[in-house]
Design an enzyme around this catalytic site. Structure first.
Site, PDB file in Angstrom:
ATOM      1  N   THR A  36       0.831  -1.212   0.000  1.00 23.40           N
ATOM      2  CA  THR A  36       0.000   0.000   0.000  1.00 23.40           C
ATOM      3  C   THR A  36       0.864   1.260   0.000  1.00 23.40           C
ATOM      4  O   THR A  36       0.621   2.194  -0.782  1.00 23.40           O
ATOM      5  CB  THR A  36      -0.888   0.027   1.271  1.00 23.40           C
ATOM      6  OG1 THR A  36      -1.399  -1.277   1.505  1.00 23.40           O
ATOM      7  CG2 THR A  36      -1.989   1.039   1.161  1.00 23.40           C
TER       8      THR A  36
ATOM      9  N   HIS B  64      -8.599  -0.290   2.429  1.00 25.52           N
ATOM     10  CA  HIS B  64      -8.253  -1.712   2.638  1.00 25.52           C
ATOM     11  C   HIS B  64      -9.522  -2.570   2.582  1.00 25.52           C
ATOM     12  O   HIS B  64      -9.480  -3.756   2.862  1.00 25.52           O
ATOM     13  CB  HIS B  64      -7.617  -1.907   4.013  1.00 25.52           C
ATOM     14  CG  HIS B  64      -6.165  -1.504   4.083  1.00 25.52           C
ATOM     15  ND1 HIS B  64      -5.260  -1.782   3.092  1.00 25.52           N
ATOM     16  CD2 HIS B  64      -5.456  -0.858   5.058  1.00 25.52           C
ATOM     17  CE1 HIS B  64      -4.071  -1.315   3.438  1.00 25.52           C
ATOM     18  NE2 HIS B  64      -4.159  -0.751   4.624  1.00 25.52           N
TER      19      HIS B  64
ATOM     20  N   GLY C  26      11.060  -5.225   2.181  1.00 25.21           N
ATOM     21  CA  GLY C  26      10.742  -4.779   0.830  1.00 25.21           C
ATOM     22  C   GLY C  26      11.128  -5.752  -0.267  1.00 25.21           C
ATOM     23  O   GLY C  26      11.629  -5.338  -1.310  1.00 25.21           O
TER      24      GLY C  26
ATOM     25  N   TYR D 167       2.553  -6.770  -6.494  1.00 27.53           N
ATOM     26  CA  TYR D 167       3.773  -6.303  -5.814  1.00 27.53           C
ATOM     27  C   TYR D 167       5.009  -6.904  -6.490  1.00 27.53           C
ATOM     28  O   TYR D 167       5.993  -6.227  -6.738  1.00 27.53           O
ATOM     29  CB  TYR D 167       3.688  -6.738  -4.347  1.00 27.53           C
ATOM     30  CG  TYR D 167       4.842  -6.307  -3.488  1.00 27.53           C
ATOM     31  CD1 TYR D 167       4.852  -5.057  -2.880  1.00 27.53           C
ATOM     32  CD2 TYR D 167       5.916  -7.164  -3.249  1.00 27.53           C
ATOM     33  CE1 TYR D 167       5.916  -4.667  -2.074  1.00 27.53           C
ATOM     34  CE2 TYR D 167       6.978  -6.780  -2.453  1.00 27.53           C
ATOM     35  CZ  TYR D 167       6.975  -5.537  -1.865  1.00 27.53           C
ATOM     36  OH  TYR D 167       8.026  -5.151  -1.071  1.00 27.53           O
TER      37      TYR D 167
HETATM   38  P1  A3P Z   1       7.846  -6.431   4.189  1.00 32.65           P
HETATM   39  O1  A3P Z   1       7.297  -6.416   5.580  1.00 32.65           O
HETATM   40  O2  A3P Z   1       7.763  -7.781   3.552  1.00 32.65           O
HETATM   41  O3  A3P Z   1       9.201  -5.825   4.081  1.00 32.65           O
HETATM   42  P2  A3P Z   1       1.933  -1.937   3.289  1.00 32.65           P
HETATM   43  O4  A3P Z   1       2.488  -0.690   2.723  1.00 32.65           O
HETATM   44  O5  A3P Z   1       0.709  -2.430   2.574  1.00 32.65           O
HETATM   45  O6  A3P Z   1       1.783  -1.850   4.763  1.00 32.65           O
HETATM   46  O7  A3P Z   1       3.007  -3.067   2.983  1.00 32.65           O
HETATM   47  C1  A3P Z   1       4.227  -3.076   3.653  1.00 32.65           C
HETATM   48  C2  A3P Z   1       5.206  -3.930   2.888  1.00 32.65           C
HETATM   49  O8  A3P Z   1       5.649  -3.227   1.714  1.00 32.65           O
HETATM   50  C3  A3P Z   1       6.435  -4.216   3.711  1.00 32.65           C
HETATM   51  O9  A3P Z   1       6.898  -5.493   3.279  1.00 32.65           O
HETATM   52  C4  A3P Z   1       7.348  -3.066   3.287  1.00 32.65           C
HETATM   53  O10 A3P Z   1       8.710  -3.298   3.554  1.00 32.65           O
HETATM   54  C5  A3P Z   1       7.058  -3.013   1.792  1.00 32.65           C
HETATM   55  N1  A3P Z   1       7.380  -1.710   1.197  1.00 32.65           N
HETATM   56  C6  A3P Z   1       7.124  -0.481   1.697  1.00 32.65           C
HETATM   57  N2  A3P Z   1       7.583   0.461   0.867  1.00 32.65           N
HETATM   58  C7  A3P Z   1       8.147  -0.172  -0.174  1.00 32.65           C
HETATM   59  C8  A3P Z   1       8.816   0.277  -1.360  1.00 32.65           C
HETATM   60  N3  A3P Z   1       9.000   1.568  -1.609  1.00 32.65           N
HETATM   61  N4  A3P Z   1       9.267  -0.663  -2.224  1.00 32.65           N
HETATM   62  C9  A3P Z   1       9.093  -1.968  -1.976  1.00 32.65           C
HETATM   63  N5  A3P Z   1       8.479  -2.449  -0.872  1.00 32.65           N
HETATM   64  C10 A3P Z   1       8.003  -1.564   0.021  1.00 32.65           C
END
Ligand code: A3P
Length: 308
Positions: free
Chosen positions: A51, A114, A272, A199
């Protein structure tokens, strides 16, 4: 869980954060009115499926004329957490701020949810003036990411407990599969208003996804913008390394919009990547999670979940 901020409530067959439910009811009762011809865009996702990244990419893309993605030291994404750039509808409406903040947003408005597709009102799902961009992630990685997120508030929660509740369809935003399938089906029946992103694809080729997103919202990159590498600049601005290391996202301080969740800005950036599930699940657990998500709609799952 004992933490009231994490209390779940079963509403219309879905497990949701109790604090969201008043906001969802307000939205369902017509609290949110898409702007005719205004080009509203709703970013939809399960929690922990990217997100934050999607919010950053969509914001940077749609605001690029006012805020060039490179060379603007005042760019909002350098000063604010992406969740403060793109409001979450159910949280705003739950706080009674929905109409006030939504009305003040310039067109095209960008917001997020969500909530399951089936819980959204027709004014959003059946409206040519309102587009939805969904981001999907391998549910196994989502479960692991959710566990790490929840652990910040409930350090004692065992992974197995969250895994079991996810498999039994009782964890946050469950049933997970209904969530994904609702938006997947909508993207097939209404491709002009619902874009389904993954993703894993974003990680593989972020520039391609940014171009797709820009075309979908009616703001394709011009030859001049391509020449100026605007797409690459947006990808760089929103990259994990860049976002995670920004002062605003490293600071322990909470931004007002996130305070109600009691998480820090940094809570949204962990590893990430893909495949972290393998560090938490045995092959049997992974098979069980996949089976759980394969049980229904079997023919659909092949194209949708080859990665599981
Ligand atoms: P991980 O916990 O597997 O690292 P959300 O934003 O829906 O809460 O999702 C969070 C997930 O997206 C986390 O995964 C986070 O590290 C990853 N995330 C956040 N920013 C990101 C980015 N710029 N590029 C890639 N992944 C990202």
């Amino acid at each position: 869980p004992s933490n009231p901020k994490l209390q779940l409530l079963r509403y219309q067959g879905k497990w949701l954060l109790q604090s969201w439910v008043p906001g969802i009811i307000a939205i369902q009762r017509g609290g949110f009115a898409p702007r005719r011809g205004g080009g509203d865009v709703v970013l939809a996702s399960l929690p922990k499926c990217g997100t934050t990244w999607l919010k950053a990419l969509a914001f940077a893309t749609m605001a690029r004329r006012a805020h060039p993605p490179a060379g603007d030291e005042q760019h909002p994404l350098l000063r604010l957490n992406p969740h403060d750039c793109v409001p979450s509808m159910e949280k705003l409406f739950a706080a009674g701020l929905g109409s006030k903040i939504m009305d003040a947003l310039p067109s095209p408005r960008l917001m997020a949810t969500h909530v399951h597709h089936s819980l959204l009102p027709a004014s959003i799902t059946d409206n040519p003036h309102c587009k939805i961009i969904y981001i999907c992630r391998d549910p196994k990685d989502m479960i692991v990411s959710l566990w790490h997120f929840v652990r910040r508030r409930l350090p004692e929660i065992p992974f197995l407990e969250l895994f079991e509740s996810a498999c039994e369809g009782r964890c946050l935003s469950s049933p997970i599969w209904d969530h994904i399938l609702g938006y997947w089906n909508a993207s097939k029946t209404r491709p002009e208003t619902v874009l389904f992103l993954r993703y894993e694809e974003l990680l593989h080729d972020p520039a391609d996804s940014v171009r797709k997103l820009a075309r979908f919202v009616g703001q394709p990159f011009s030859p001049e913008e391509e020449e100026a590498s605007d797409v690459e600049d947006i990808v760089r601005l929103c990259s994990f390394e860049q976002m995670k290391n920004l002062e605003v996202n490293r600071a322990a301080g909470l931004s007002p919009a996130l305070q109600q969740n009691a998480y820090t800005n940094g809570s949204f950036f962990r590893k990430g990547g893909t495949g972290d599930w393998a560090n938490h699940m045995t092959p049997e657990m992974a098979e069980r999670a996949a089976r759980r998500h394969r049980r229904r709609e079997a023919p659909l799952i092949r194209p949708l979940f080859l990665m599981i």
